[in-house]
Scaffold this motif. Structure first.
Motif, PDB file in Angstrom:
ATOM      1  N   LYS A 184       0.841  -1.204   0.000  1.00 55.93           N
ATOM      2  CA  LYS A 184       0.000   0.000   0.000  1.00 55.93           C
ATOM      3  C   LYS A 184       0.877   1.256   0.000  1.00 55.93           C
ATOM      4  O   LYS A 184       0.651   2.185  -0.794  1.00 55.93           O
ATOM      5  CB  LYS A 184      -0.925  -0.006   1.205  1.00 55.93           C
ATOM      6  N   ASP A 185       1.862   1.280   0.885  1.00 59.90           N
ATOM      7  CA  ASP A 185       2.750   2.445   0.955  1.00 59.90           C
ATOM      8  C   ASP A 185       3.489   2.651  -0.361  1.00 59.90           C
ATOM      9  O   ASP A 185       3.628   3.779  -0.841  1.00 59.90           O
ATOM     10  CB  ASP A 185       3.769   2.271   2.092  1.00 59.90           C
ATOM     11  N   TYR A 186       3.970   1.576  -0.943  1.00 61.56           N
ATOM     12  CA  TYR A 186       4.742   1.683  -2.175  1.00 61.56           C
ATOM     13  C   TYR A 186       3.881   2.201  -3.324  1.00 61.56           C
ATOM     14  O   TYR A 186       4.284   3.084  -4.083  1.00 61.56           O
ATOM     15  CB  TYR A 186       5.350   0.328  -2.536  1.00 61.56           C
ATOM     16  N   LEU A 187       2.659   1.660  -3.451  1.00 59.42           N
ATOM     17  CA  LEU A 187       1.776   2.080  -4.541  1.00 59.42           C
ATOM     18  C   LEU A 187       1.285   3.512  -4.335  1.00 59.42           C
ATOM     19  O   LEU A 187       1.150   4.279  -5.300  1.00 59.42           O
ATOM     20  CB  LEU A 187       0.590   1.116  -4.656  1.00 59.42           C
ATOM     21  N   GLU A 188       1.009   3.871  -3.097  1.00 57.67           N
ATOM     22  CA  GLU A 188       0.576   5.257  -2.834  1.00 57.67           C
ATOM     23  C   GLU A 188       1.705   6.235  -3.126  1.00 57.67           C
ATOM     24  O   GLU A 188       1.463   7.338  -3.634  1.00 57.67           O
ATOM     25  CB  GLU A 188       0.095   5.387  -1.394  1.00 57.67           C
ATOM     26  N   PHE A 189       2.935   5.830  -2.830  1.00 57.25           N
ATOM     27  CA  PHE A 189       4.090   6.677  -3.151  1.00 57.25           C
ATOM     28  C   PHE A 189       4.195   6.901  -4.654  1.00 57.25           C
ATOM     29  O   PHE A 189       4.629   7.960  -5.112  1.00 57.25           O
ATOM     30  CB  PHE A 189       5.368   6.027  -2.614  1.00 57.25           C
ATOM     31  N   ARG A 190       3.750   5.893  -5.443  1.00 53.17           N
ATOM     32  CA  ARG A 190       3.793   5.998  -6.894  1.00 53.17           C
ATOM     33  C   ARG A 190       2.565   6.694  -7.480  1.00 53.17           C
ATOM     34  O   ARG A 190       2.415   6.789  -8.687  1.00 53.17           O
ATOM     35  CB  ARG A 190       3.934   4.603  -7.519  1.00 53.17           C
ATOM     36  N   GLY A 191       1.686   7.176  -6.610  1.00 53.05           N
ATOM     37  CA  GLY A 191       0.589   8.013  -7.076  1.00 53.05           C
ATOM     38  C   GLY A 191      -0.767   7.351  -7.162  1.00 53.05           C
ATOM     39  O   GLY A 191      -1.721   7.957  -7.664  1.00 53.05           O
ATOM     40  N   TYR A 192      -0.894   6.106  -6.685  1.00 51.56           N
ATOM     41  CA  TYR A 192      -2.182   5.418  -6.747  1.00 51.56           C
ATOM     42  C   TYR A 192      -2.955   5.584  -5.438  1.00 51.56           C
ATOM     43  O   TYR A 192      -2.360   5.704  -4.361  1.00 51.56           O
ATOM     44  CB  TYR A 192      -1.973   3.919  -7.011  1.00 51.56           C
ATOM     45  N   GLU A 193      -4.272   5.570  -5.549  1.00 48.83           N
ATOM     46  CA  GLU A 193      -5.126   5.490  -4.361  1.00 48.83           C
ATOM     47  C   GLU A 193      -5.365   4.011  -4.085  1.00 48.83           C
ATOM     48  O   GLU A 193      -5.774   3.265  -4.978  1.00 48.83           O
ATOM     49  CB  GLU A 193      -6.453   6.206  -4.606  1.00 48.83           C
ATOM     50  N   VAL A 194      -5.116   3.554  -2.866  1.00 52.72           N
ATOM     51  CA  VAL A 194      -5.203   2.131  -2.539  1.00 52.72           C
ATOM     52  C   VAL A 194      -6.201   1.905  -1.412  1.00 52.72           C
ATOM     53  O   VAL A 194      -6.085   2.483  -0.332  1.00 52.72           O
ATOM     54  CB  VAL A 194      -3.824   1.564  -2.121  1.00 52.72           C
ATOM     55  N   ILE A 195      -7.207   1.061  -1.686  1.00 52.63           N
ATOM     56  CA  ILE A 195      -8.120   0.601  -0.648  1.00 52.63           C
ATOM     57  C   ILE A 195      -7.817  -0.874  -0.392  1.00 52.63           C
ATOM     58  O   ILE A 195      -7.324  -1.564  -1.285  1.00 52.63           O
ATOM     59  CB  ILE A 195      -9.601   0.800  -1.052  1.00 52.63           C
ATOM     60  N   THR A 196      -8.081  -1.355   0.813  1.00 52.73           N
ATOM     61  CA  THR A 196      -7.628  -2.697   1.182  1.00 52.73           C
ATOM     62  C   THR A 196      -8.764  -3.550   1.748  1.00 52.73           C
ATOM     63  O   THR A 196      -9.788  -3.041   2.209  1.00 52.73           O
ATOM     64  CB  THR A 196      -6.501  -2.616   2.226  1.00 52.73           C
ATOM     65  N   ALA A 197      -8.533  -4.871   1.689  1.00 49.67           N
ATOM     66  CA  ALA A 197      -9.430  -5.851   2.304  1.00 49.67           C
ATOM     67  C   ALA A 197      -8.578  -7.039   2.730  1.00 49.67           C
ATOM     68  O   ALA A 197      -7.514  -7.294   2.157  1.00 49.67           O
ATOM     69  CB  ALA A 197     -10.516  -6.287   1.325  1.00 49.67           C
ATOM     70  N   GLU A 198      -9.049  -7.772   3.748  1.00 50.65           N
ATOM     71  CA  GLU A 198      -8.252  -8.867   4.301  1.00 50.65           C
ATOM     72  C   GLU A 198      -8.585 -10.221   3.690  1.00 50.65           C
ATOM     73  O   GLU A 198      -7.831 -11.184   3.863  1.00 50.65           O
ATOM     74  CB  GLU A 198      -8.440  -8.934   5.824  1.00 50.65           C
TER      75      GLU A 198
END
Length: 215
Positions: A26-40
């Motif tokens: 999540k951190d890596y993708l957000e750093f690259r400019g993406y919005e990230v939502i998560t689920a378990e």
């Protein structure tokens, strides 16, 4: 900032039962400019998909509650989500595992551990491919054009059944189970139909079936 703007704030859904992997990716993708939502897990992901539609899904395969295979089957059967690219992440790297993942309906299969840069490259490639397909479909629809195949294409009765199920969004494994044959047999039928029609992939085959009122 320029790189982030080029992403157009694409929304990604990341699904994994490992909180450490979720945090890292999540951190890596957000750093690259993406919005990230998560689920378990898969069931939680379906709840998320009821509320919002991401541009791409990154999904672990082995999870509690609902695994990645079952989740992708749900995604492919729902017209709201059937178009979304799915990228599988899995610790299982055998050829048979990759084939199963792709035949279930995933677009990309990556084996853990993976390099973050490779994940980003696969995400960007999948998004570009989905965008090209959507642009082509919209352009074809606007122009009123139909997909072109050779004249007098003749399908066997079994091929007709298979292409109807392909047009419904079913994976080869699901079609094999429904027709009570092997998955390899279904793959052979699909390959034969692609050769007969001069089409390039299952998406075009499904579109042809729909436009020809076979689905």
């Amino acid at each position: 900032m320029k790189e982030n703007a080029q992403k157009d704030y694409k929304k990604l859904l990341l699904i994994d039962d490992d909180p450490n992997l979720i945090l890292l990716v999540k951190d890596y993708l957000e750093f690259r400019g993406y919005e990230v939502i998560t689920a378990e897990n898969g069931r939680e992901a379906l709840d998320v998909l009821d509320r919002e539609i991401p541009h791409l899904i990154i999904c672990d395969v082995m999870m509690p509650e609902m695994d990645g295979y079952a989740l992708v089957e749900h995604i492919r059967q729902d017209p709201r989500t059937s178009w979304i690219p799915v990228l599988f992440l899995s610790a299982k790297g055998q050829s048979a595992d990759r084939v199963k993942g792709l035949n279930t309906g995933a677009d990309v299969y990556m084996v853990k551990p993976f390099e973050p840069e490779e994940l980003v490259a696969q995400v960007e490639s999948s998004l570009k491919q989905a965008n090209r397909l959507m642009h082509y479909t919209n352009r074809s629809s606007d122009a009123g054009s139909r997909i072109q195949v050779p004249e007098n294409v003749e399908l066997t009765p079994t091929e007709s059944k298979v292409v109807q199920l392909v047009a419904q969004g079913m994976a080869n494994r699901e079609i094999a189970e429904q027709l009570n044959v092997s998955q390899r047999t279904i793959e052979s039928h699909v390959s034969n139909m692609l050769n007969k029609t001069n089409l390039h992939n299952r998406t075009e085959l499904a579109r042809w079936a729909i436009e020809s009122n076979m689905a």
